[in-house]
Design a protein around this motif. Sequence first.
Motif, short mmCIF file in Angstrom:
data_model
loop_
_atom_site.label_atom_id
_atom_site.label_comp_id
_atom_site.label_asym_id
_atom_site.label_seq_id
_atom_site.Cartn_x
_atom_site.Cartn_y
_atom_site.Cartn_z
N ILE A 1 -12.95 -10.77 -12.26
CA ILE A 1 -13.85 -9.83 -12.92
C ILE A 1 -13.96 -10.18 -14.41
CG2 ILE A 1 -14.20 -7.40 -13.52
CD1 ILE A 1 -14.59 -7.97 -10.57
N GLY A 2 -12.85 -10.52 -15.04
CA GLY A 2 -12.87 -10.90 -16.45
C GLY A 2 -13.73 -12.13 -16.70
N TRP A 3 -13.58 -13.13 -15.83
CA TRP A 3 -14.37 -14.35 -15.93
C TRP A 3 -15.86 -14.03 -15.77
CZ3 TRP A 3 -14.47 -19.11 -17.62
CH2 TRP A 3 -15.38 -20.02 -17.11
N ARG B 1 -17.15 -12.18 -18.92
CA ARG B 1 -17.33 -13.10 -20.06
C ARG B 1 -18.55 -13.98 -19.85
NH1 ARG B 1 -11.62 -13.23 -19.47
NH2 ARG B 1 -11.76 -15.19 -18.33
N HIS B 2 -18.75 -14.44 -18.61
CA HIS B 2 -19.93 -15.26 -18.31
C HIS B 2 -21.21 -14.46 -18.53
CE1 HIS B 2 -23.02 -17.20 -15.83
NE2 HIS B 2 -22.38 -18.31 -16.11
N ALA B 3 -21.22 -13.21 -18.10
CA ALA B 3 -22.41 -12.37 -18.24
C ALA B 3 -22.76 -12.14 -19.71
CB ALA B 3 -22.20 -11.04 -17.53
N ILE B 4 -21.77 -11.82 -20.51
CA ILE B 4 -22.02 -11.58 -21.94
C ILE B 4 -22.48 -12.85 -22.63
CG2 ILE B 4 -20.90 -11.01 -24.14
CD1 ILE B 4 -19.22 -8.98 -22.63
N VAL C 1 -8.71 -16.22 -23.88
CA VAL C 1 -7.57 -15.96 -23.03
C VAL C 1 -7.24 -14.46 -23.01
CG1 VAL C 1 -5.11 -16.44 -22.69
CG2 VAL C 1 -6.64 -18.23 -23.49
N TYR C 2 -7.50 -13.80 -24.10
CA TYR C 2 -7.08 -12.41 -24.24
C TYR C 2 -8.18 -11.41 -23.99
CZ TYR C 2 -3.22 -14.76 -26.42
OH TYR C 2 -2.17 -15.59 -26.66
N PHE C 3 -9.15 -11.73 -23.21
CA PHE C 3 -10.27 -10.81 -22.96
C PHE C 3 -9.98 -9.92 -21.80
CE2 PHE C 3 -14.40 -9.57 -24.07
CZ PHE C 3 -14.98 -9.14 -22.91
#
Length: 191
Positions: A65-67, A70-73, A189-191
């Motif tokens: 979900i984090g990946w 980040r890709h969407a933003i 890394v910290y998102f």
Amino acid sequence: MNIYQRAKNLLLAPAKEWQSIDEEDVNSSHVLTYLLVLALIPAVAGFIGMGFIGLNVFGIHSGSIGWGFRHAISSYLGIVGGAYISAFVIDFLADKFQATSSFNVAFKVVAYSYTPMCVAGVFYLIPSLSFLVPLAGLYGLYILYTGMKPMLKVPEDKMMGYFIVCLLSIIVVSMVVGAIFGAIFINSVYF
């Protein structure tokens, strides 16, 4: 003109649609709305594809979900930011090629030329098909080319030179914006 109809017309008959766009008295907020809505396609599809489906390369599954977030933003801001910066560069170069110098017109040309890439962003739903998105961007270059003459009133003898310079500047802007947002969002890394 609704967004769906504009996108369809640009994809199927760009030269004819540019004539219609040239005759319209539309301010840049309508064009920005168009771009903001279309930029949602690769962002949302990328979120779903990278966040839930992921890639399976050499037996290693990647995706979270984090990946996906980040890709969407990164995708969304890259498209909108890249369009603005590219329009600024194209407007800046207009005088050197005896073209119409207007940021609003340059933004229309750039924003509408992003249509194929944004629509093809649906392929981010299946990450293994994501290579098709940049290929759709090639068709966007054709749309850019067909729009420069009627919108920017480029003289025939300056058209190819102006297009090549605009093309190179859009490529550089895309690479720089992509690298910046990639470094901030994708590699975080910290998102």
